[in-house]
Motif scaffolding. Structure first.
Motif, PDB file in Angstrom:
ATOM      1  N   MET A  44       1.073 -61.852 -74.824  1.00 42.98           N
ATOM      2  CA  MET A  44       0.336 -63.036 -74.381  1.00 42.98           C
ATOM      3  C   MET A  44      -0.664 -63.502 -75.434  1.00 42.98           C
ATOM      4  SD  MET A  44       1.327 -64.331 -71.593  1.00 42.98           S
ATOM      5  CE  MET A  44       0.051 -65.156 -70.695  1.00 42.98           C
ATOM      6  N   ARG A  45      -1.387 -62.583 -76.025  1.00 46.64           N
ATOM      7  CA  ARG A  45      -2.376 -62.951 -77.052  1.00 46.64           C
ATOM      8  C   ARG A  45      -1.683 -63.561 -78.267  1.00 46.64           C
ATOM      9  NH1 ARG A  45      -6.066 -65.576 -78.254  1.00 46.64           N
ATOM     10  NH2 ARG A  45      -7.376 -65.000 -79.986  1.00 46.64           N
ATOM     11  N   ALA A  46      -0.530 -63.015 -78.655  1.00 48.46           N
ATOM     12  CA  ALA A  46       0.218 -63.570 -79.782  1.00 48.46           C
ATOM     13  C   ALA A  46       0.663 -64.993 -79.468  1.00 48.46           C
ATOM     14  CB  ALA A  46       1.420 -62.690 -80.113  1.00 48.46           C
ATOM     15  N   GLU A  47       1.186 -65.222 -78.273  1.00 49.71           N
ATOM     16  CA  GLU A  47       1.593 -66.573 -77.864  1.00 49.71           C
ATOM     17  C   GLU A  47       0.406 -67.532 -77.843  1.00 49.71           C
ATOM     18  OE1 GLU A  47       5.441 -66.679 -75.021  1.00 49.71           O
ATOM     19  OE2 GLU A  47       3.564 -66.143 -74.026  1.00 49.71           O
ATOM     20  N   GLU A  48      -0.696 -67.091 -77.262  1.00 50.55           N
ATOM     21  CA  GLU A  48      -1.894 -67.936 -77.189  1.00 50.55           C
ATOM     22  C   GLU A  48      -2.401 -68.295 -78.571  1.00 50.55           C
ATOM     23  OE1 GLU A  48      -4.565 -65.563 -74.877  1.00 50.55           O
ATOM     24  OE2 GLU A  48      -3.597 -66.077 -72.970  1.00 50.55           O
ATOM     25  N   THR A  49      -2.368 -67.336 -79.490  1.00 54.38           N
ATOM     26  CA  THR A  49      -2.827 -67.591 -80.851  1.00 54.38           C
ATOM     27  C   THR A  49      -1.996 -68.685 -81.503  1.00 54.38           C
ATOM     28  OG1 THR A  49      -3.641 -65.331 -81.112  1.00 54.38           O
ATOM     29  CG2 THR A  49      -3.154 -66.558 -83.141  1.00 54.38           C
ATOM     30  N   LEU A  50      -0.678 -68.594 -81.378  1.00 53.38           N
ATOM     31  CA  LEU A  50       0.191 -69.599 -81.981  1.00 53.38           C
ATOM     32  C   LEU A  50       0.045 -70.957 -81.303  1.00 53.38           C
ATOM     33  CD1 LEU A  50       3.335 -67.399 -82.611  1.00 53.38           C
ATOM     34  CD2 LEU A  50       1.721 -68.271 -84.317  1.00 53.38           C
ATOM     35  N   ASP A  51      -0.064 -70.956 -79.973  1.00 54.91           N
ATOM     36  CA  ASP A  51      -0.252 -72.217 -79.251  1.00 54.91           C
ATOM     37  C   ASP A  51      -1.568 -72.880 -79.643  1.00 54.91           C
ATOM     38  OD1 ASP A  51       2.176 -71.923 -77.931  1.00 54.91           O
ATOM     39  OD2 ASP A  51       1.276 -71.086 -76.110  1.00 54.91           O
ATOM     40  N   ASP A  52      -2.628 -72.075 -79.745  1.00 55.64           N
ATOM     41  CA  ASP A  52      -3.940 -72.610 -80.132  1.00 55.64           C
ATOM     42  C   ASP A  52      -3.937 -73.100 -81.581  1.00 55.64           C
ATOM     43  OD1 ASP A  52      -4.856 -71.994 -77.598  1.00 55.64           O
ATOM     44  OD2 ASP A  52      -5.990 -70.216 -78.236  1.00 55.64           O
ATOM     45  N   LEU A  53      -3.232 -72.402 -82.449  1.00 54.40           N
ATOM     46  CA  LEU A  53      -3.153 -72.792 -83.854  1.00 54.40           C
ATOM     47  C   LEU A  53      -2.430 -74.130 -83.994  1.00 54.40           C
ATOM     48  CD1 LEU A  53      -3.675 -72.044 -86.818  1.00 54.40           C
ATOM     49  CD2 LEU A  53      -1.495 -70.817 -86.782  1.00 54.40           C
ATOM     50  N   GLY A  54      -1.355 -74.299 -83.255  1.00 51.55           N
ATOM     51  CA  GLY A  54      -0.611 -75.557 -83.290  1.00 51.55           C
ATOM     52  C   GLY A  54       0.002 -75.840 -84.644  1.00 51.55           C
ATOM     53  N   LEU A  55       0.033 -77.128 -84.996  1.00 53.15           N
ATOM     54  CA  LEU A  55       0.637 -77.573 -86.249  1.00 53.15           C
ATOM     55  C   LEU A  55      -0.345 -78.303 -87.163  1.00 53.15           C
ATOM     56  CD1 LEU A  55       3.930 -79.042 -84.733  1.00 53.15           C
ATOM     57  CD2 LEU A  55       3.630 -76.821 -85.834  1.00 53.15           C
ATOM     58  N   GLY A  56      -1.549 -78.552 -86.688  1.00 57.12           N
ATOM     59  CA  GLY A  56      -2.519 -79.362 -87.425  1.00 57.12           C
ATOM     60  C   GLY A  56      -2.814 -78.856 -88.819  1.00 57.12           C
ATOM     61  N   TYR A  57      -2.808 -77.544 -89.021  1.00 62.84           N
ATOM     62  CA  TYR A  57      -3.132 -76.997 -90.335  1.00 62.84           C
ATOM     63  C   TYR A  57      -2.117 -77.423 -91.394  1.00 62.84           C
ATOM     64  CZ  TYR A  57       0.474 -73.521 -89.324  1.00 62.84           C
ATOM     65  OH  TYR A  57       1.663 -72.908 -89.013  1.00 62.84           O
ATOM     66  N   LEU A  58      -0.920 -77.833 -90.976  1.00 61.05           N
ATOM     67  CA  LEU A  58       0.083 -78.274 -91.938  1.00 61.05           C
ATOM     68  C   LEU A  58      -0.299 -79.608 -92.587  1.00 61.05           C
ATOM     69  CD1 LEU A  58       3.336 -77.375 -89.987  1.00 61.05           C
ATOM     70  CD2 LEU A  58       2.257 -76.077 -91.848  1.00 61.05           C
ATOM     71  N   ALA A  59      -1.166 -80.369 -91.938  1.00 59.79           N
ATOM     72  CA  ALA A  59      -1.609 -81.656 -92.480  1.00 59.79           C
ATOM     73  C   ALA A  59      -2.840 -81.522 -93.376  1.00 59.79           C
ATOM     74  CB  ALA A  59      -1.916 -82.616 -91.337  1.00 59.79           C
ATOM     75  N   ASP A  60      -3.437 -80.344 -93.415  1.00 58.67           N
ATOM     76  CA  ASP A  60      -4.630 -80.122 -94.235  1.00 58.67           C
ATOM     77  C   ASP A  60      -4.277 -80.105 -95.722  1.00 58.67           C
ATOM     78  OD1 ASP A  60      -6.146 -79.882 -91.945  1.00 58.67           O
ATOM     79  OD2 ASP A  60      -6.092 -77.691 -91.935  1.00 58.67           O
ATOM     80  N   PRO A  61      -5.234 -80.398 -96.579  1.00 59.40           N
ATOM     81  CA  PRO A  61      -4.985 -80.277 -98.027  1.00 59.40           C
ATOM     82  C   PRO A  61      -4.944 -78.804 -98.442  1.00 59.40           C
ATOM     83  CG  PRO A  61      -7.240 -80.985 -97.630  1.00 59.40           C
ATOM     84  CD  PRO A  61      -6.556 -80.932 -96.292  1.00 59.40           C
TER      85      PRO A  61
END
Length: 117
Positions: A44-61
């Protein structure tokens, strides 16, 4: 990507946001760049971590280390376990020549790192 990695997709839209790698009785959450995001945690913690992380960091410089040792400001263009492509950050200039660079998966901090702020 290791054959033991378990793909994790967001429940809302089915978009892949990472993997969970089994270690003993737990799992390590792995992001789309192949970087561990947790120590060994429960499912559950692993799933929550990935869900919370999302995809936004891919748009960062990011910064890409060039063969000559210098760092180049880039944006992520494509991500897959087969490889990652980044492009020189042209600051929105649509007339700029697109320069793409391949980056092996998983990324390493000595090759690709988030841009220091």
């Amino acid at each position: 990507m290791d054959a033991d990695w378990i793909e994790h997709r967001r429940p809302d839209d089915g978009e892949r946001v990472g993997w969970m790698y089994p270690v003993g009785d737990g799992f390590v959450a792995i992001d789309l760049l192949g970087r561990p995001q947790t120590d060994v945690v429960d499912w559950m913690r692993a799933e929550e971590t990935l869900d919370d992380l999302g995809l936004g960091y891919l748009a960062d410089p990011y910064e890409l280390r060039l063969d000559v040792g210098s760092w180049l400001r880039v944006r992520i263009a494509e991500v897959s376990p087969a490889g990652i492509r980044v492009k020189k950050d042209e600051w929105g200039d649509t007339n700029a020549t697109q320069l793409f660079y391949p980056v092996s998966f998983p990324v390493t901090a000595d090759r690709l790192r988030p841009l220091s702020r």
